[in-house]
Design an enzyme around this catalytic site. Structure first.
Site, short mmCIF file in Angstrom:
data_model
loop_
_atom_site.label_atom_id
_atom_site.label_comp_id
_atom_site.label_asym_id
_atom_site.label_seq_id
_atom_site.Cartn_x
_atom_site.Cartn_y
_atom_site.Cartn_z
N TRP A 181 0.82 -1.36 -0.10
CA TRP A 181 -0.12 0.02 0.07
C TRP A 181 0.91 1.22 0.01
O TRP A 181 1.72 1.18 0.76
CB TRP A 181 -0.96 -0.05 1.27
CG TRP A 181 -1.72 1.32 1.31
CD1 TRP A 181 -2.79 1.90 0.51
CD2 TRP A 181 -1.35 2.36 2.24
NE1 TRP A 181 -3.20 3.13 0.96
CE2 TRP A 181 -2.36 3.55 1.80
CE3 TRP A 181 -0.34 2.81 3.14
CZ2 TRP A 181 -2.17 4.80 2.28
CZ3 TRP A 181 -0.23 4.05 3.46
CH2 TRP A 181 -1.15 4.94 3.36
N GLU A 222 -3.23 -2.99 -1.90
CA GLU A 222 -4.34 -2.54 -1.16
C GLU A 222 -4.89 -1.19 -1.91
O GLU A 222 -3.92 -0.42 -2.24
CB GLU A 222 -3.92 -1.86 0.12
CG GLU A 222 -4.94 -1.41 0.89
CD GLU A 222 -4.60 -1.31 2.58
OE1 GLU A 222 -3.55 -1.61 2.74
OE2 GLU A 222 -5.49 -0.90 3.22
N LYS A 224 -7.08 2.48 -2.30
CA LYS A 224 -7.61 3.60 -1.40
C LYS A 224 -8.16 4.69 -2.36
O LYS A 224 -7.60 5.05 -3.32
CB LYS A 224 -6.41 4.13 -0.29
CG LYS A 224 -6.98 5.09 0.67
CD LYS A 224 -5.97 5.13 1.74
CE LYS A 224 -6.40 6.30 2.61
NZ LYS A 224 -5.62 6.26 4.02
N ASP A 256 -9.55 -2.69 2.00
CA ASP A 256 -9.64 -2.17 3.22
C ASP A 256 -10.83 -1.32 3.28
O ASP A 256 -11.36 -0.77 2.46
CB ASP A 256 -8.47 -1.24 3.50
CG ASP A 256 -8.53 -0.57 4.75
OD1 ASP A 256 -9.77 -0.07 5.50
OD2 ASP A 256 -7.55 -0.32 5.42
N HIS A 259 -11.70 2.31 3.06
CA HIS A 259 -10.83 2.88 1.56
C HIS A 259 -11.89 3.04 0.52
O HIS A 259 -11.52 3.06 -0.43
CB HIS A 259 -9.62 2.17 1.14
CG HIS A 259 -8.68 2.27 2.14
ND1 HIS A 259 -7.34 1.56 1.72
CD2 HIS A 259 -8.59 2.70 3.33
CE1 HIS A 259 -6.46 2.10 2.71
NE2 HIS A 259 -7.35 2.40 3.95
N HIS A 283 -8.42 -5.78 5.11
CA HIS A 283 -7.89 -5.00 6.13
C HIS A 283 -9.32 -4.65 6.77
O HIS A 283 -10.16 -3.88 6.34
CB HIS A 283 -7.26 -3.63 6.07
CG HIS A 283 -5.93 -3.83 5.72
ND1 HIS A 283 -4.98 -2.92 5.71
CD2 HIS A 283 -5.02 -4.73 5.89
CE1 HIS A 283 -3.65 -3.51 5.33
NE2 HIS A 283 -3.94 -4.69 6.02
N ASP A 291 -11.71 7.43 6.21
CA ASP A 291 -11.07 6.35 6.72
C ASP A 291 -10.18 6.71 8.12
O ASP A 291 -9.34 6.82 8.00
CB ASP A 291 -9.79 6.22 5.57
CG ASP A 291 -8.88 4.98 5.91
OD1 ASP A 291 -9.42 4.10 6.53
OD2 ASP A 291 -7.87 5.11 5.53
N ASP A 293 -10.16 5.06 10.84
CA ASP A 293 -9.52 4.21 11.48
C ASP A 293 -9.89 4.00 12.85
O ASP A 293 -9.00 3.61 13.79
CB ASP A 293 -7.97 4.18 11.26
CG ASP A 293 -7.58 3.71 9.90
OD1 ASP A 293 -7.91 2.34 9.61
OD2 ASP A 293 -7.07 4.38 9.14
N ASP A 323 -6.98 -3.24 10.77
CA ASP A 323 -6.02 -2.15 10.58
C ASP A 323 -6.80 -1.09 10.99
O ASP A 323 -7.90 -0.51 10.46
CB ASP A 323 -6.19 -2.33 8.91
CG ASP A 323 -5.44 -1.03 8.78
OD1 ASP A 323 -4.58 -0.37 9.64
OD2 ASP A 323 -5.03 -0.64 7.58
C1 RNT Z 1 -3.71 3.09 5.04
C2 RNT Z 1 -4.14 1.77 4.84
C3 RNT Z 1 -2.70 0.86 5.37
C4 RNT Z 1 -2.25 1.38 6.67
C5 RNT Z 1 -1.44 0.34 7.36
C6 RNT Z 1 -0.40 0.94 8.55
O1 RNT Z 1 -5.00 3.90 4.91
O2 RNT Z 1 -4.99 1.40 5.18
O3 RNT Z 1 -2.96 -0.35 5.24
O4 RNT Z 1 -3.15 1.72 7.47
O5 RNT Z 1 -0.49 0.02 6.33
ZN ZN Z 2 -5.35 -0.79 5.32
#
Ligand code: RNT
Ligand code: ZN
Length: 415
Positions: A181, A222, A224, A256, A259, A283, A291, A293, A323
């Site tokens: 990523w 990955e 985004k 993810d 994303h 993720h 995003d 988290d 994640d």
């Molecule tokens: C970032 C991605 C990625 C990170 C990690 C730390 O938006 O989700 O996966 O969160 O690699």
């Molecule tokens: Zn991620």
């Protein structure tokens, strides 16, 4: 009759074998991200977190050394039922005193302590090259940079990470999922959208030219949609990464769920991808408005994703990794609450009579299907969960916070 025995009977009357559900759950590894413990800082740089991601909050007690991070992870894992896999970022390399090795030259030895840690706990390891928080990120770009020297540095980093991933797999006997990523993108309307993507494509191809055993290392890409300061354009968009994975043998797509546009649902994308890919990676996070988290909770979409994995027969085709990173609350609790939430979601999914529900759908029995799906929501899952926690030797939800508080008082407060 105990509450568990009574609940087991209720589930049996719905056609669910909860013993089988718990057995399957204990066999399913979930990857635990090391980066929740220290706000994605790592050990190889002093600079800020970059790449369009951000941790917010300043809760005391953050882990600052490998020893602290491992101790906190141990504490968190002692509160998590189920099988864990360790998920590392390259920025968590552990150097000898006075040693520094840049990311393009990292070697397996820099992760020997992590291997020791994982082996002692019977865990496999997943890995992530770290394409952010580093001075060689040029104008916000790494693998898609127009500067050949910059690209080369990051390609070399990716190749080094493949070698390290293979080392992890050989040492632990468990395949290593290696996720690529980058935060590459632009804050404002680009003049060229295809150029960076062509360079990104070629760079990933060069990384994958590093020889490796495909049964040991599972590379994934990955996507985004945007990041902070990268609002207008990302090189690794959903279409880009999905098509890359689909056209490159052995490469997995990684979704993810933070994303995508807020109304897009990864739960619906899982069965779409499983129609084509033998294996996919996830993720698992909780975005609020973006995003962000946040710590994973047992909310509707979390449950829906788990449900799709289970009912698609995907437990051994979907690599599941958490994640998220919250610096606003006790980080050990954040780790454990999120992991437990995913375990609950999987348990709920495993305790659902999918075949019977599918039959109702196929017979167009939609009235009964709705009624049954609503009935299932209030079945006594909590009693199964408590039994599962007891069997796994971890505290119940009732006693959870007491454990967090004790560790905070005894360990975190003195940091
Ligand atoms: C970032 C991605 C990625 C990170 C990690 C730390 O938006 O989700 O996966 O969160 O690699
Ligand atoms: Zn991620």
């Amino acid at each position: 009759m105990t509450r568990f025995e009574s609940a087991r009977e209720i589930y049996a009357s719905c056609g669910v074998d909860v013993e089988e559900a718990m057995r399957k759950l204990t066999q399913t590894p979930v990857s635990l991200h090391c980066w929740q413990g220290d706000d994605v800082t790592g050990f190889d740089h002093d600079g800020p977190l970059t790449g369009g991601i951000q941790t917010t909050g300043n809760y005391p007690g953050k882990a600052r050394t490998p020893e602290q991070l491992m101790a906190d992870m141990d504490k968190a894992m002692s509160l998590m039922p189920g099988k864990k896999k360790l998920n590392l970022h390259a920025s968590y390399a552990i150097f000898a005193p006075g040693e520094f090795v840049d990311r393009d030259r990292l070697e397996p030895g820099h992760f020997a302590k992590w291997v020791e840690f994982a082996k002692a706990r019977n865990m496999g390891i997943d890995f992530n090259p770290t394409f952010f928080s580093h001075p060689r990120v040029k104008d916000g770009l790494t693998l898609s940079s127009p500067d050949p020297e910059t690209r080369k540095f990051w390609i070399d980093h990716g190749r080094a990470c493949i070698r390290i991933s293979e080392y992890f797999a050989r040492e632990t006997g468990v395949p290593c999922v290696m996720n690529i990523w980058t935060g590459d993108g632009y804050k404002d309307v680009p003049a060229d959208r295809m150029g960076p993507r062509m360079r990104y494509k070629e760079s990933i191809e060069q990384i994958l030219e590093e020889p490796f055993d495909r049964s040991l290392v599972k590379p994934c890409i990955e996507s985004k949609v945007f990041g902070i300061g990268v609002e207008a354009y990302t090189a690794g968009s959903a279409e880009f990464t999905l098509t890359f994975a689909a056209t490159h043998e052995g490469c997995l797509p990684l979704m993810d769920n933070g994303h995508y546009h807020p109304t897009e649902l990864v739960s619906d994308k899982i069965p779409a991808l499983l129609c084509f890919f033998p294996e996919i990676a996830l993720h698992i996070t909780r975005g609020i408005r973006w995003d962000s988290d946040h710590v994973l909770l047992l909310d509707d979409e979390t449950r829906e994703m788990a449900k799709e994995i289970v009912r698609c027969g995907g437990l051994d085709r979907v690599y599941m990794a958490l994640d998220y990173f919250d610096a606003g609350i006790n980080r050990v609790s954040a780790w454990a609450v999120g992991f437990r939430s995913w375990q609950k979601a999987l348990l709920a999914a495993l305790c659902t009579p999918h075949d019977a529900l599918r039959t109702l759908q196929e017979e167009a029995g939609f009235t009964e299907l709705m009624a049954r799906q609503e009935m299932i929501k209030l079945l006594p899952l909590g009693d199964i969960w408590n039994e599962y926690c007891t069997r796994e030797g971890v505290v119940s939800d009732m006693d959870f916070y007491g454990e967090i508080k004790r560790y905070e008082d005894e360990v975190l407060k003195s940091r």
